[in-house]
Design a protein around this motif. Sequence first.
Motif, PDB file in Angstrom:
ATOM      1  N   HIS A  27     113.435  38.175   6.001  1.00 34.04           N
ATOM      2  CA  HIS A  27     112.469  39.043   5.319  1.00 34.04           C
ATOM      3  C   HIS A  27     111.548  39.808   6.259  1.00 34.04           C
ATOM      4  CE1 HIS A  27     113.811  36.974   1.726  1.00 34.04           C
ATOM      5  NE2 HIS A  27     113.404  35.805   2.206  1.00 34.04           N
ATOM      6  N   GLY A  28     111.686  39.592   7.576  1.00 35.89           N
ATOM      7  CA  GLY A  28     110.808  40.273   8.512  1.00 35.89           C
ATOM      8  C   GLY A  28     109.503  39.524   8.734  1.00 35.89           C
ATOM      9  N   TYR A  29     108.678  40.057   9.620  1.00 35.64           N
ATOM     10  CA  TYR A  29     107.400  39.427   9.953  1.00 35.64           C
ATOM     11  C   TYR A  29     106.388  39.666   8.836  1.00 35.64           C
ATOM     12  CZ  TYR A  29     102.993  38.526  12.368  1.00 35.64           C
ATOM     13  OH  TYR A  29     101.751  38.052  12.716  1.00 35.64           O
ATOM     14  N   ILE A  30     105.654  38.625   8.455  1.00 35.77           N
ATOM     15  CA  ILE A  30     104.583  38.758   7.461  1.00 35.77           C
ATOM     16  C   ILE A  30     103.257  38.515   8.168  1.00 35.77           C
ATOM     17  CG2 ILE A  30     103.592  37.926   5.302  1.00 35.77           C
ATOM     18  CD1 ILE A  30     106.340  37.147   4.367  1.00 35.77           C
ATOM     19  N   ASN A  31     102.381  39.464   8.072  1.00 40.57           N
ATOM     20  CA  ASN A  31     101.120  39.478   8.800  1.00 40.57           C
ATOM     21  C   ASN A  31     100.032  38.661   8.097  1.00 40.57           C
ATOM     22  OD1 ASN A  31      99.504  40.716  11.013  1.00 40.57           O
ATOM     23  ND2 ASN A  31      98.374  41.652   9.309  1.00 40.57           N
ATOM     24  N   ASN A  32      99.153  38.063   8.891  1.00 37.66           N
ATOM     25  CA  ASN A  32      97.905  37.462   8.426  1.00 37.66           C
ATOM     26  C   ASN A  32      98.092  36.382   7.364  1.00 37.66           C
ATOM     27  OD1 ASN A  32      95.116  37.182   8.635  1.00 37.66           O
ATOM     28  ND2 ASN A  32      94.699  38.680   7.011  1.00 37.66           N
ATOM     29  N   LEU A  33      99.020  35.485   7.599  1.00 37.70           N
ATOM     30  CA  LEU A  33      99.205  34.345   6.705  1.00 37.70           C
ATOM     31  C   LEU A  33      98.202  33.243   7.051  1.00 37.70           C
ATOM     32  CD1 LEU A  33     103.110  34.147   6.611  1.00 37.70           C
ATOM     33  CD2 LEU A  33     101.591  35.014   4.819  1.00 37.70           C
ATOM     34  N   SER A  34      98.291  32.132   6.336  1.00 33.79           N
ATOM     35  CA  SER A  34      97.440  30.979   6.605  1.00 33.79           C
ATOM     36  C   SER A  34      97.632  30.483   8.029  1.00 33.79           C
ATOM     37  CB  SER A  34      97.776  29.855   5.618  1.00 33.79           C
ATOM     38  OG  SER A  34      97.231  28.622   6.046  1.00 33.79           O
ATOM     39  N   ILE A  35      96.594  29.869   8.559  1.00 33.72           N
ATOM     40  CA  ILE A  35      96.665  29.273   9.893  1.00 33.72           C
ATOM     41  C   ILE A  35      97.799  28.260   9.977  1.00 33.72           C
ATOM     42  CG2 ILE A  35      95.005  27.443   9.298  1.00 33.72           C
ATOM     43  CD1 ILE A  35      95.375  29.228  12.728  1.00 33.72           C
ATOM     44  N   LEU A  36      98.207  27.683   8.854  1.00 33.26           N
ATOM     45  CA  LEU A  36      99.306  26.720   8.856  1.00 33.26           C
ATOM     46  C   LEU A  36     100.598  27.354   9.371  1.00 33.26           C
ATOM     47  CD1 LEU A  36      98.711  24.905   5.449  1.00 33.26           C
ATOM     48  CD2 LEU A  36      98.335  23.964   7.743  1.00 33.26           C
ATOM     49  N   ASP A  37     100.818  28.610   9.038  1.00 32.75           N
ATOM     50  CA  ASP A  37     102.021  29.304   9.495  1.00 32.75           C
ATOM     51  C   ASP A  37     102.037  29.404  11.012  1.00 32.75           C
ATOM     52  OD1 ASP A  37     104.428  31.054   8.541  1.00 32.75           O
ATOM     53  OD2 ASP A  37     103.420  32.295  10.038  1.00 32.75           O
ATOM     54  N   LEU A  38     100.928  29.787  11.582  1.00 34.80           N
ATOM     55  CA  LEU A  38     100.822  29.888  13.041  1.00 34.80           C
ATOM     56  C   LEU A  38     100.934  28.511  13.686  1.00 34.80           C
ATOM     57  CD1 LEU A  38     100.219  31.787  15.492  1.00 34.80           C
ATOM     58  CD2 LEU A  38      97.810  31.179  15.181  1.00 34.80           C
ATOM     59  N   ASN A  49     104.542  27.136  13.601  1.00 32.00           N
ATOM     60  CA  ASN A  49     105.485  27.939  14.391  1.00 32.00           C
ATOM     61  C   ASN A  49     105.159  27.998  15.878  1.00 32.00           C
ATOM     62  OD1 ASN A  49     107.522  29.070  12.499  1.00 32.00           O
ATOM     63  ND2 ASN A  49     105.728  29.943  11.486  1.00 32.00           N
ATOM     64  N   GLU A  50     103.871  27.973  16.210  1.00 32.81           N
ATOM     65  CA  GLU A  50     103.468  28.162  17.605  1.00 32.81           C
ATOM     66  C   GLU A  50     102.873  26.913  18.251  1.00 32.81           C
ATOM     67  OE1 GLU A  50     103.770  30.838  19.696  1.00 32.81           O
ATOM     68  OE2 GLU A  50     105.044  31.768  18.187  1.00 32.81           O
ATOM     69  N   GLY A  51     102.437  25.976  17.439  1.00 35.31           N
ATOM     70  CA  GLY A  51     101.922  24.725  17.985  1.00 35.31           C
ATOM     71  C   GLY A  51     100.788  24.904  18.967  1.00 35.31           C
ATOM     72  N   THR A  52     100.941  24.330  20.150  1.00 38.42           N
ATOM     73  CA  THR A  52      99.870  24.347  21.146  1.00 38.42           C
ATOM     74  C   THR A  52      99.561  25.748  21.668  1.00 38.42           C
ATOM     75  OG1 THR A  52     101.542  23.823  22.823  1.00 38.42           O
ATOM     76  CG2 THR A  52     100.307  21.976  21.916  1.00 38.42           C
ATOM     77  N   ASN A  53     100.429  26.705  21.434  1.00 37.11           N
ATOM     78  CA  ASN A  53     100.188  28.084  21.871  1.00 37.11           C
ATOM     79  C   ASN A  53      99.326  28.867  20.873  1.00 37.11           C
ATOM     80  OD1 ASN A  53     100.697  30.280  23.746  1.00 37.11           O
ATOM     81  ND2 ASN A  53     101.953  31.188  22.131  1.00 37.11           N
ATOM     82  N   ALA A  54      99.013  28.248  19.743  1.00 26.91           N
ATOM     83  CA  ALA A  54      98.299  28.951  18.670  1.00 26.91           C
ATOM     84  C   ALA A  54      96.928  29.453  19.114  1.00 26.91           C
ATOM     85  CB  ALA A  54      98.156  28.043  17.448  1.00 26.91           C
ATOM     86  N   VAL A  55      96.198  28.635  19.870  1.00 31.78           N
ATOM     87  CA  VAL A  55      94.851  29.034  20.289  1.00 31.78           C
ATOM     88  C   VAL A  55      94.914  30.216  21.255  1.00 31.78           C
ATOM     89  CG1 VAL A  55      92.753  28.314  21.486  1.00 31.78           C
ATOM     90  CG2 VAL A  55      93.882  26.746  19.906  1.00 31.78           C
ATOM     91  N   THR A  56      95.861  30.174  22.180  1.00 27.84           N
ATOM     92  CA  THR A  56      96.042  31.301  23.100  1.00 27.84           C
ATOM     93  C   THR A  56      96.346  32.570  22.330  1.00 27.84           C
ATOM     94  OG1 THR A  56      96.874  29.818  24.810  1.00 27.84           O
ATOM     95  CG2 THR A  56      97.392  32.158  25.058  1.00 27.84           C
ATOM     96  N   TYR A  57      97.187  32.443  21.315  1.00 27.48           N
ATOM     97  CA  TYR A  57      97.523  33.598  20.470  1.00 27.48           C
ATOM     98  C   TYR A  57      96.265  34.132  19.773  1.00 27.48           C
ATOM     99  CZ  TYR A  57      99.240  36.264  16.490  1.00 27.48           C
ATOM    100  OH  TYR A  57      99.446  37.250  15.544  1.00 27.48           O
TER     101      TYR A  57
END
Length: 204
Positions: free
Chosen positions: A176-187, A190-198
């Motif tokens: 379905h492509g990238y969906i912008n600005n979802l809940s922090i749970l999505d990040l 998917n990104e785990g420990t890299n989430a804060v850097t993102y």
Amino acid sequence: MHTLLHPTYFPNIAHFVSMVHAENLMFEVHDNYQKQTYRNRAYVYGANEKLALNVPIKHSHKNRQLYKDVKIVNDTPWQIQHWKSLQSAYRTSPFFEYYEDDIAPLFHTKQDYILDFNFKCLEVIFDCLQLDLNYQTTTAYQTTPSNCKDFRHLVNARKEKEYLFEPYTQVFANKHGYINNLSILDLLFNEGTNAVTYLKSQSL
């Protein structure tokens, strides 16, 4: 200078970007409850695209009801439904199993007030992200607060400003492509420990 926000249900990326950049974080707790906001709603990425998770609340017959007084309706298994939705959406994500035991208890313990529950969700996410964010709460409501960055408008789910954040890998993006600005749970899943850097690399 304070950054002023509404505490919402598993806040979206925009909320968290403002949090990680805040000099001093303050949450609004003296506002009136309003419908069609993120106070009791979060969006995640389900198998069939964007999925809303709504916490059922008890509406007052009065014209105005303080956010902090709004009760959750627990006569339906909404917690089980939300948890099953998250499992279905993210069980194949890289970090779901890593954070599952931290987040699951929120959906297996009865919750009474939506404001209190939202703060519990925030504290769990702060721990998962290892974010040492100390915050204060308001002592009174101000329509136009002084000496602060007022991001309370981010709570509006229907009239929100479109913030375009850098895409990251999402479970169903190939469908379905990238969906912008979802809940922090999505990040987080998917990104785990890299989430804060993102989050620190993004801006509003």
